[in-house]
Design a protein around this motif. Structure first.
Motif, PDB file in Angstrom:
ATOM      1  N   ASN A 120      35.230 -74.494  -7.903  1.00  0.00           N
ATOM      2  CA  ASN A 120      35.554 -73.078  -7.809  1.00  0.00           C
ATOM      3  C   ASN A 120      36.714 -72.758  -8.754  1.00  0.00           C
ATOM      4  O   ASN A 120      37.781 -73.372  -8.665  1.00  0.00           O
ATOM      5  CB  ASN A 120      35.933 -72.734  -6.369  1.00  0.00           C
ATOM      6  CG  ASN A 120      36.027 -71.234  -6.148  1.00  0.00           C
ATOM      7  OD1 ASN A 120      35.287 -70.461  -6.753  1.00  0.00           O
ATOM      8  ND2 ASN A 120      36.939 -70.815  -5.285  1.00  0.00           N
ATOM      9  N   LYS A 121      36.516 -71.832  -9.692  1.00  0.00           N
ATOM     10  CA  LYS A 121      37.537 -71.519 -10.698  1.00  0.00           C
ATOM     11  C   LYS A 121      37.705 -69.996 -10.826  1.00  0.00           C
ATOM     12  O   LYS A 121      37.278 -69.387 -11.813  1.00  0.00           O
ATOM     13  CB  LYS A 121      37.139 -72.098 -12.057  1.00  0.00           C
ATOM     14  CG  LYS A 121      36.959 -73.606 -12.094  1.00  0.00           C
ATOM     15  CD  LYS A 121      38.290 -74.324 -12.123  1.00  0.00           C
ATOM     16  CE  LYS A 121      38.097 -75.824 -12.287  1.00  0.00           C
ATOM     17  NZ  LYS A 121      39.384 -76.559 -12.348  1.00  0.00           N
ATOM     18  N   PRO A 122      38.323 -69.357  -9.833  1.00  0.00           N
ATOM     19  CA  PRO A 122      38.547 -67.907  -9.950  1.00  0.00           C
ATOM     20  C   PRO A 122      39.355 -67.581 -11.208  1.00  0.00           C
ATOM     21  O   PRO A 122      40.292 -68.305 -11.563  1.00  0.00           O
ATOM     22  CB  PRO A 122      39.353 -67.574  -8.688  1.00  0.00           C
ATOM     23  CG  PRO A 122      39.048 -68.688  -7.730  1.00  0.00           C
ATOM     24  CD  PRO A 122      38.863 -69.906  -8.584  1.00  0.00           C
ATOM     25  N   GLY A 123      38.979 -66.524 -11.903  1.00  0.00           N
ATOM     26  CA  GLY A 123      39.689 -66.143 -13.114  1.00  0.00           C
ATOM     27  C   GLY A 123      39.244 -66.889 -14.350  1.00  0.00           C
ATOM     28  O   GLY A 123      39.915 -66.831 -15.396  1.00  0.00           O
ATOM     29  N   LEU A 124      38.116 -67.580 -14.279  1.00  0.00           N
ATOM     30  CA  LEU A 124      37.627 -68.367 -15.416  1.00  0.00           C
ATOM     31  C   LEU A 124      37.407 -67.501 -16.644  1.00  0.00           C
ATOM     32  O   LEU A 124      37.772 -67.875 -17.759  1.00  0.00           O
ATOM     33  CB  LEU A 124      36.326 -69.077 -15.017  1.00  0.00           C
ATOM     34  CG  LEU A 124      35.752 -70.104 -15.997  1.00  0.00           C
ATOM     35  CD1 LEU A 124      36.694 -71.285 -16.148  1.00  0.00           C
ATOM     36  CD2 LEU A 124      34.386 -70.592 -15.511  1.00  0.00           C
ATOM     37  N   ALA A 125      36.815 -66.336 -16.456  1.00  0.00           N
ATOM     38  CA  ALA A 125      36.514 -65.462 -17.593  1.00  0.00           C
ATOM     39  C   ALA A 125      37.761 -64.803 -18.158  1.00  0.00           C
ATOM     40  O   ALA A 125      37.868 -64.576 -19.360  1.00  0.00           O
ATOM     41  CB  ALA A 125      35.493 -64.401 -17.181  1.00  0.00           C
ATOM     42  N   ASN A 126      38.711 -64.499 -17.289  1.00  0.00           N
ATOM     43  CA  ASN A 126      39.934 -63.814 -17.715  1.00  0.00           C
ATOM     44  C   ASN A 126      41.125 -64.763 -17.738  1.00  0.00           C
ATOM     45  O   ASN A 126      42.233 -64.410 -17.318  1.00  0.00           O
ATOM     46  CB  ASN A 126      40.224 -62.621 -16.790  1.00  0.00           C
ATOM     47  CG  ASN A 126      39.159 -61.550 -16.889  1.00  0.00           C
ATOM     48  OD1 ASN A 126      38.771 -61.153 -17.982  1.00  0.00           O
ATOM     49  ND2 ASN A 126      38.672 -61.085 -15.746  1.00  0.00           N
ATOM     50  N   ASN A 127      40.893 -65.953 -18.221  1.00  0.00           N
ATOM     51  CA  ASN A 127      41.935 -66.972 -18.300  1.00  0.00           C
ATOM     52  C   ASN A 127      43.105 -66.473 -19.145  1.00  0.00           C
ATOM     53  O   ASN A 127      42.941 -66.190 -20.340  1.00  0.00           O
ATOM     54  CB  ASN A 127      41.349 -68.245 -18.919  1.00  0.00           C
ATOM     55  CG  ASN A 127      42.301 -69.418 -18.863  1.00  0.00           C
ATOM     56  OD1 ASN A 127      43.490 -69.271 -18.615  1.00  0.00           O
ATOM     57  ND2 ASN A 127      41.780 -70.596 -19.123  1.00  0.00           N
ATOM     58  N   PRO A 128      44.305 -66.369 -18.565  1.00  0.00           N
ATOM     59  CA  PRO A 128      45.454 -65.859 -19.331  1.00  0.00           C
ATOM     60  C   PRO A 128      45.840 -66.739 -20.517  1.00  0.00           C
ATOM     61  O   PRO A 128      46.484 -66.263 -21.460  1.00  0.00           O
ATOM     62  CB  PRO A 128      46.579 -65.803 -18.288  1.00  0.00           C
ATOM     63  CG  PRO A 128      46.169 -66.756 -17.215  1.00  0.00           C
ATOM     64  CD  PRO A 128      44.677 -66.683 -17.174  1.00  0.00           C
ATOM     65  N   VAL A 129      45.445 -68.020 -20.488  1.00  0.00           N
ATOM     66  CA  VAL A 129      45.765 -68.921 -21.605  1.00  0.00           C
ATOM     67  C   VAL A 129      45.120 -68.428 -22.897  1.00  0.00           C
ATOM     68  O   VAL A 129      45.660 -68.616 -23.988  1.00  0.00           O
ATOM     69  CB  VAL A 129      45.310 -70.359 -21.280  1.00  0.00           C
ATOM     70  CG1 VAL A 129      45.550 -71.283 -22.474  1.00  0.00           C
ATOM     71  CG2 VAL A 129      46.034 -70.889 -20.055  1.00  0.00           C
ATOM     72  N   SER A 247      33.578 -74.642 -20.285  1.00  0.00           N
ATOM     73  CA  SER A 247      34.643 -74.287 -19.344  1.00  0.00           C
ATOM     74  C   SER A 247      35.717 -73.391 -19.941  1.00  0.00           C
ATOM     75  O   SER A 247      36.414 -72.685 -19.209  1.00  0.00           O
ATOM     76  CB  SER A 247      35.295 -75.556 -18.783  1.00  0.00           C
ATOM     77  OG  SER A 247      35.839 -76.338 -19.822  1.00  0.00           O
ATOM     78  N   THR A 248      35.853 -73.404 -21.281  1.00  0.00           N
ATOM     79  CA  THR A 248      36.872 -72.563 -21.924  1.00  0.00           C
ATOM     80  C   THR A 248      36.273 -71.414 -22.718  1.00  0.00           C
ATOM     81  O   THR A 248      36.994 -70.538 -23.182  1.00  0.00           O
ATOM     82  CB  THR A 248      37.758 -73.399 -22.872  1.00  0.00           C
ATOM     83  OG1 THR A 248      36.940 -73.974 -23.898  1.00  0.00           O
ATOM     84  CG2 THR A 248      38.484 -74.495 -22.120  1.00  0.00           C
ATOM     85  N   PHE A 249      34.941 -71.437 -22.915  1.00  0.00           N
ATOM     86  CA  PHE A 249      34.235 -70.432 -23.710  1.00  0.00           C
ATOM     87  C   PHE A 249      34.741 -70.476 -25.157  1.00  0.00           C
ATOM     88  O   PHE A 249      34.422 -71.392 -25.876  1.00  0.00           O
ATOM     89  CB  PHE A 249      34.371 -69.042 -23.073  1.00  0.00           C
ATOM     90  CG  PHE A 249      34.019 -69.028 -21.617  1.00  0.00           C
ATOM     91  CD1 PHE A 249      32.795 -69.531 -21.178  1.00  0.00           C
ATOM     92  CD2 PHE A 249      34.903 -68.562 -20.662  1.00  0.00           C
ATOM     93  CE1 PHE A 249      32.457 -69.552 -19.833  1.00  0.00           C
ATOM     94  CE2 PHE A 249      34.582 -68.570 -19.314  1.00  0.00           C
ATOM     95  CZ  PHE A 249      33.357 -69.060 -18.897  1.00  0.00           C
ATOM     96  N   VAL A 250      35.542 -69.505 -25.568  1.00  0.00           N
ATOM     97  CA  VAL A 250      36.192 -69.538 -26.890  1.00  0.00           C
ATOM     98  C   VAL A 250      37.695 -69.493 -26.640  1.00  0.00           C
ATOM     99  O   VAL A 250      38.202 -68.538 -26.045  1.00  0.00           O
ATOM    100  CB  VAL A 250      35.768 -68.353 -27.772  1.00  0.00           C
ATOM    101  CG1 VAL A 250      36.468 -68.434 -29.138  1.00  0.00           C
ATOM    102  CG2 VAL A 250      34.251 -68.322 -27.942  1.00  0.00           C
ATOM    103  N   MET A 251      38.397 -70.534 -27.066  1.00  0.00           N
ATOM    104  CA  MET A 251      39.836 -70.624 -26.799  1.00  0.00           C
ATOM    105  C   MET A 251      40.617 -70.766 -28.109  1.00  0.00           C
ATOM    106  O   MET A 251      40.431 -71.738 -28.859  1.00  0.00           O
ATOM    107  CB  MET A 251      40.115 -71.835 -25.914  1.00  0.00           C
ATOM    108  CG  MET A 251      41.578 -72.033 -25.556  1.00  0.00           C
ATOM    109  SD  MET A 251      42.276 -70.655 -24.591  1.00  0.00           S
ATOM    110  CE  MET A 251      41.363 -70.829 -23.050  1.00  0.00           C
TER     111      MET A 251
END
Length: 286
Positions: A120-129, A247-251
């Motif tokens: 469970n990773k709430p905020g995965l899409a809106n990762n502040p990093v 897991s990071t999409f585009v970082m």
């Protein structure tokens, strides 16, 4: 407590067991996939299923479950665990043919071990990093030659992440013969003069599912893409850098070996690609 899947059963995670003679445990003889979940739906499931089959064939392992059955298992785990944003980890090993032996049985003679669990990773899409980017270091790539097979042999990538952590960075890019291969768990890119540059597909890197989607979306958006090897020096002199993964999409990457990339902040291309990827992938999520 999570519900997990082990060899046809949905179980509480505390009750899940596999044999001590399983070749995944003894020999790292297995493959895996990680599929992201956004809005309770699976991202790029078809791509992961195709790559899973490719990895199994490369290791001469018989596929123990159909694509349709896998999809139902994924969906059921999402439902049982109430996952809105997160990931599903799937691992298939050659199973436990008996006592420990380097030689493995003929394909299909021993039942494979199939394990899936959710994270469970709430905020995965809106990762502040993603707003500030990550810092990476470079390390020698000393892995075996078939990096295109997504095996569970992850000790060196794990060590690479620990090297980065000890250096005060977030991750590491691996380098072979002077050229960047990939990150510890992601594909690597630089941007120079509005051109996106990333290593071409071969046995040297994992054929990333997110990579394929991002490059397709980039070309559709009229961005220039060049698939070729690039050096660390090129990376340090690039306008931007970034990584992609399920897991990071585009970082965005803002620093390599303590050297600032571009302005030292996420540029224009990576954040736009992240935006496009999330938007388009949600349209086809299942």
């Amino acid at each position: 407590m999570r519900t997990v899947y082990v060899n046809g059963e949905y179980l509480p995670e505390t009750e899940a067991k596999v044999s001590i003679f399983d070749r995944g445990f003894l020999m790292a003889d297995g493959v895996y996939e990680v599929t992201s979940v956004l809005g309770g739906k699976l991202i790029d499931f078809d791509g992961h299923a195709v790559r899973l089959e490719r990895s199994l064939r490369a290791l001469e392992m018989a596929s123990p479950v159909t694509k349709d059955a896998l999809l139902e298992i994924h969906r059921e785990l999402v439902r049982l665990n109430g996952i809105d944003e997160g990931m599903i980890y799937l691992q298939i090993t050659r199973g436990a043919p008996g006592d420990r032996d380097f030689a493995f049985p003929d394909p299909g003679r021993t039942p494979a071990t199939v394990v899936l669990f959710t994270q469970n990773k709430p905020g995965l899409a809106n990762n502040p990093v993603a707003k500030k980017g990550i810092k990476i270091i470079s390390i020698d790539d000393i892995r075996w030659g078939r990096r295109d097979i997504k095996t569970v042999q992850l000790l060196y990538p794990s060590m690479g992440k620990m090297m980065a952590k000890k250096a005060g960075a977030d991750d590491a890019w691996m380098v072979e013969d002077g050229f960047v291969t990939e990150g510890t768990s992601n594909n690597a890119y630089i941007v120079k003069g509005n051109k996106i540059i990333t290593r071409g597909l071969s046995h040297d890197i994992l054929h990333g599912i997110t990579r394929a989607a991002v490059l397709r979306f980039a070309r559709e958006a009229q961005m220039e893409v060049e698939e070729r090897n690039f050096t660390l020096e090129e990376a340090r002199e690039a306008d931007e850098a970034f990584v992609t993964s399920a897991s990071t999409f585009v970082m965005p990457v803002v620093e390599i070996d303590s050297a600032r990339i571009g302005t030292g902040a996420p540029g224009r291309v990576a954040p736009r690609l992240r935006e496009i990827y999330l938007e388009e992938s949600l349209k086809t999520a299942i």
